[in-house]
Design an enzyme around this catalytic site. Structure first.
Site, PDB file in Angstrom:
ATOM      1  CE1 TYR A 189      -3.863  -2.237   0.027  1.00  0.00           C
ATOM      2  CE2 TYR A 189      -2.725  -3.183   2.115  1.00  0.00           C
ATOM      3  CZ  TYR A 189      -3.868  -3.119   0.854  1.00  0.00           C
ATOM      4  OH  TYR A 189      -4.773  -4.244   0.847  1.00  0.00           O
ATOM      5  CG  HIS A 236      -9.904  -1.258  -5.083  1.00  0.00           C
ATOM      6  ND1 HIS A 236     -10.296  -1.599  -3.768  1.00  0.00           N
ATOM      7  CD2 HIS A 236     -11.112  -1.679  -5.797  1.00  0.00           C
ATOM      8  CE1 HIS A 236     -11.684  -1.726  -3.665  1.00  0.00           C
ATOM      9  NE2 HIS A 236     -12.211  -1.742  -5.004  1.00  0.00           N
TER      10      HIS A 236
HETATM   11  C1  DQA Z   1      -7.968  -2.134  -0.847  1.00  0.00           C
HETATM   12  C2  DQA Z   1      -8.048  -3.672  -1.398  1.00  0.00           C
HETATM   13  C3  DQA Z   1      -8.920  -4.323  -0.514  1.00  0.00           C
HETATM   14  O1  DQA Z   1      -8.849  -5.818  -0.846  1.00  0.00           O
HETATM   15  C4  DQA Z   1      -8.128  -4.416   1.022  1.00  0.00           C
HETATM   16  O2  DQA Z   1      -9.000  -5.156   1.755  1.00  0.00           O
HETATM   17  C5  DQA Z   1      -8.078  -3.142   1.060  1.00  0.00           C
HETATM   18  C6  DQA Z   1      -7.449  -1.955   0.353  1.00  0.00           C
HETATM   19  C7  DQA Z   1      -6.753  -1.383  -2.052  1.00  0.00           C
HETATM   20  O3  DQA Z   1      -7.158  -0.208  -1.925  1.00  0.00           O
HETATM   21  O4  DQA Z   1      -6.178  -1.959  -2.490  1.00  0.00           O
HETATM   22  O5  DQA Z   1      -8.193  -2.554   2.551  1.00  0.00           O
HETATM   23  O6  DQA Z   1      -9.211  -1.628  -1.108  1.00  0.00           O
END
Ligand code: DQA
Length: 143
Positions: free
Chosen positions: A22, A99
């Site tokens: 992330y 995402h």
């Molecule tokens: C997310 C992807 C989701 O699967 C995960 O649970 C997240 C972040 C992303 O931004 O890539 O919390 O939404």
């Protein structure tokens, strides 16, 4: 034009949670980048985050009559929440799903997204830039 950016569960932990996936920048930096971009493209933006599904539903409901577009990253609720999908359908505000990661190339359970059924666009795997692209798309669609 007013856009509501909604971040869901665990997105307040950006910078700390799984930085290899992330990134190292925190939620505050994300909000800063979103606000700077809003200024650049001439839209008003509000950013909210919650770890509670019901509160996210309330944010969507309260957007009715107040916002022209919604950008939403529901976090893990993406893959579980019919309630968020129903709320988006109820308010009928143009919505982009974002995402940070490319959810479709991760675990099987991340390939399901309820919100996708409503969103007119899905931006995945582009990190913070995905939110900015989503704002551009809403501006383009609703002008
Ligand atoms: C997310 C992807 C989701 O699967 C995960 O649970 C997240 C972040 C992303 O931004 O890539 O919390 O939404």
């Amino acid at each position: 034009m007013k856009i509501l950016v909604i971040n869901g569960v665990n997105l307040n932990m950006l910078g700390v949670r799984e930085p290899d996936l992330y990134g190292k920048k925190d939620y505050k930096s994300l909000v800063r980048e979103i606000k700077a971009h809003a200024k650049e493209i001439g839209v008003k933006v509000t950013c909210v985050q919650s770890n509670c599904e019901g509160r996210l539903v309330t944010y969507i409901q309260r957007a009715l009559g107040r916002y022209d577009g919604i950008v939403i990253n529901p976090g893990a609720y993406t893959h579980t929440s019919v309630a968020l999908l129903d709320a988006l359908k109820a308010v009928s505000i143009p919505t982009v799903e974002v995402h940070l990661t490319d959810v479709d190339s991760r675990e099987e359970y991340r390939k399901i997204s309820y919100v996708s059924e409503y969103a007119f666009l899905r931006v995945t795997g582009k990190g913070f830039a995905g939110y900015l692209e989503a704002m551009d798309a809403i501006k383009e669609r609703t002008k």
